[in-house]
Design an enzyme around this catalytic site. Structure first.
Site: not given
Ligand SMILES: Cc1cc2nc3c(=O)[nH]c(=O)nc-3n(C[C@H](O)[C@H](O)[C@H](O)COP(=O)(O)OP(=O)(O)OC[C@H]3O[C@@H](n4cnc5c(N)ncnc54)[C@H](O)[C@@H]3O)c2cc1C
Length: 551
Positions: A46, A285, A440
């Site tokens: 973020c 997941a 309010k």
């Molecule tokens: C630029 C940006 C700004 C954002 N700003 C906000 C915000 O202000 N507020 C908000 O609520 N949300 C924001 N988000 C969204 C938020 O970051 C995501 O919703 C959150 O990070 C999701 O978490 P996650 O763990 O599902 O995935 P991620 O944080 O994306 O992590 C997934 C990780 O898994 C790794 N990966 C994927 N596939 C594999 C594999 N097969 N083997 C090994 N590793 C793998 C990837 O490399 C990555 O590092 C933003 C996203 C971005 C990109």
């Protein structure tokens, strides 16, 4: 002693890292291994737009926790540069590819957690792989954008996509001195808002010098001889650019899950139960890769947000540790700042209610100050509140303004999660001193207005029906305001003259009353109703109708 559980986690950022850390706090005996294909774990995605904009100066500031810290503090093994390429559900093994060497190996699991996130959408538009077109998901992506800016000193940027990443990139590029054009395929920016609530945001950033192109889709990127780009759109326009940011949404990274035969859902994410378990009882997941139930409408959706990803990680950890904790669904609480304006939303918007076939809702608009008007510096907050007509349950809220937007939307968010009604908002006891709020508070006011509607004290007219209505349109603003602009066909009796002149009004015809923001029209409506007139109020006043929301 029972053998320790072997828990492998794929993806080491929001969902994966929080699952790992929480699991360790709940189960000291588990063996936990975190895999990420990138060079980092637990980084602040973020913060990336602000790192590009140099508000966050150092790459190290983005690193919430290092692999060493995971190992040292939590006894969690971290393997970066490790791409998990397949899952063998029968043998309960994953195959890992070391990104740098290309070597592969297998690892056994008792429990597997998938947290691979979502990847930026990159449609097959001609020229999409041209140099100078960037996506933003990881720290390396943001370094590429920073390097491009340092080396090429671009003057014109095109940002494709008016969601929160597009808007945050617009702000940061504009603050670096680039002339930004923001292209959005939909007729509005920031889809979590309804169109009329996105309008003030659009106007504001246009005033700040951003060229906003709505309702127009990119059809091609063309490279020019001087190394710059031309972005072509469906409407036939060409936008020259020295740099393009592609931020047109993300899609769940479901390839691993799909290949392993896990159930996917109608919104395209992995389907999980309330404890984040997939269709395979040994595989959980969390995060952007799953689909979730919309907490208000019950519809399955994809809600890629950091808060839910973190909470889901904790819930998966609790389930793995044998505890009973259930996920409540997502209500889509989001906030976005761009060049001095903040827009936020929680719960369902009107578009989503309609799509879900919900008809039991009413809406009110209000434009209160961010704090007491008598204390300097108050700014208007434009609020839309959606609630059930039947029982007053709060269904959704949106707000736009310069300051104080976040805390109001947070209050509405808690109300929605707790199943509160507009009558609860009316009675909510919120903190107040003149520099922070009002006796309010806007949250109370929203509740009071909505409660007035439900009690029958304030019948509402619908702005969208104004062209068709046979009702008499009565504008109760001062004559000067009325003469500067008013709704076609509206007559003017200022509020301060109404008690003397109300007999000029018909009793056999409905009257729709408006003012600037909805305050004087409320007084007028109450007065006329008590004098036997059939009256409806146009909620939020004329600034709601014209979308002229001052910020
Ligand atoms: C630029 C940006 C700004 C954002 N700003 C906000 C915000 O202000 N507020 C908000 O609520 N949300 C924001 N988000 C969204 C938020 O970051 C995501 O919703 C959150 O990070 C999701 O978490 P996650 O763990 O599902 O995935 P991620 O944080 O994306 O992590 C997934 C990780 O898994 C790794 N990966 C994927 N596939 C594999 C594999 N097969 N083997 C090994 N590793 C793998 C990837 O490399 C990555 O590092 C933003 C996203 C971005 C990109």
């Amino acid at each position: 002693m029972s053998e320790s559980k072997r828990v492998l986690i794929v993806g080491g950022v929001a969902g994966g890292a929080s699952c790992a850390a929480r699991l360790r706090r709940l189960d000291e005996s588990a063996e936990i291994v975190l895999f990420d294909r990138g060079p980092f774990v637990s980084f602040a995605n973020c913060g990336l737009p602000y790192y590009v904009g140099k508000v966050i100066k150092e790459e190290s500031d983005l690193l919430v926790a290092s692999p060493e810290m995971f190992e040292k503090n939590f006894n969690i093994a971290v393997r970066t540069h490790s791409d998990v390429v397949s899952i063998d559900r029968e043998k309960q093994e994953i195959e890992v590819k070391e990104v740098q060497s290309g070597n592969t190996y297998r690892e056994r699991y008792d429990v597997l957690v998938l947290a691979p996130g979502a990847s930026p959408v990159k449609p097959p538009i001609p020229g999409i792989d041209s140099l100078g077109i960037h996506i933003l998901r990881t720290i390396p992506d943001s370094n590429r954008i920073r390097e491009w800016i340092e080396e090429k000193t671009p003057e014109r940027a095109v940002v494709v996509g008016g969601g929160f990443i597009g808007l945050e990139m617009t702000e940061n590029l504009a603050n670096l001195g680039l002339k930004v054009t923001l292209i959005e395929m939909l007729p509005q920016l920031l889809p979590p808002l309804d169109p009329e609530m996105a309008e003030p945001l659009t106007r504001h950033i246009e005033k700040k010098g951003v060229a906003v192109e709505l309702d127009d889709a990119v059809t091609a990127f063309e490279e020019t001889d001087d190394g710059s780009l031309v972005v072509k759109t469906k409407s036939g326009r060409s936008h020259p650019a020295d740099q393009v940011i592609l931020a047109i949404g993300v899609k769940p990274e479901t390839a691993l899950a799909k290949a392993a035969g896990l159930e996917l859902g109608e919104a395209g994410g992995i389907r999980v139960d309330n404890s984040m378990r997939t269709s395979d009882p040994n595989i959980f997941a969390v995060g952007d890769v799953i689909e979730v139930r919309d907490g208000v409408t019950g519809v399955w959706c994809h809600a890629p947000l950091a808060g839910p990803a973190n909470r889901q990680g904790r819930i998966a950890a609790a389930s793995i540790a044998g505890r009973d904790m259930t996920f409540r669904g997502v209500q889509g609480t989001t906030i976005c700042g761009c060049l001095g304006v903040t827009a936020a939303a929680t719960g369902a918007n009107e578009k989503r209610l309609r799509q879900a076939g919900v008809t039991d809702y009413e809406k009110v608009y209000l434009h209160p100050g961010s704090h007491a008007g008598y204390y300097p510096g108050a700014k208007r907050i434009h609020i839309k509140l959606l609630f059930s007509k039947t029982d007053g349950k709060v269904l959704g809220a949106q707000a736009v303004g310069e300051t104080g937007v976040d805390k109001r939307i947070d209050a509405f968010a808690i109300a929605i999660q707790g199943g509160a009604t507009v009558f609860d908002l009316e009675e909510a006891e919120l903190c107040y001193a003149p520099q922070y709020g009002a006796a309010k508070d806007p949250v109370n006011l929203a509740g009071m207005i909505a409660a007035n509607v439900l009690r029958g004290d304030l019948p509402l007219a619908d702005w969208s029906q104004i062209e068709e209505t046979d009702a008499l349109l009565l504008d109760v603003r001062d004559p000067k305001e009325y003469h500067s602009d008013h709704i076609d066909g509206a007559i003017n009796i200022p509020m301060f003259e109404l008690r003397k002149r109300f007999e000029e009004l018909p009793k056999d015809r409905e009257i729709w009353v408006n003012c600037a923001i909805g305050q004087r029209s409320y007084y007028a409506a109450r007065f006329l109703l008590q004098n036997g007139f059939r009256v409806r109020e146009l909620s939020g006043g004329i600034i709601t109708y014209w979308g002229h929301y001052p910020i």
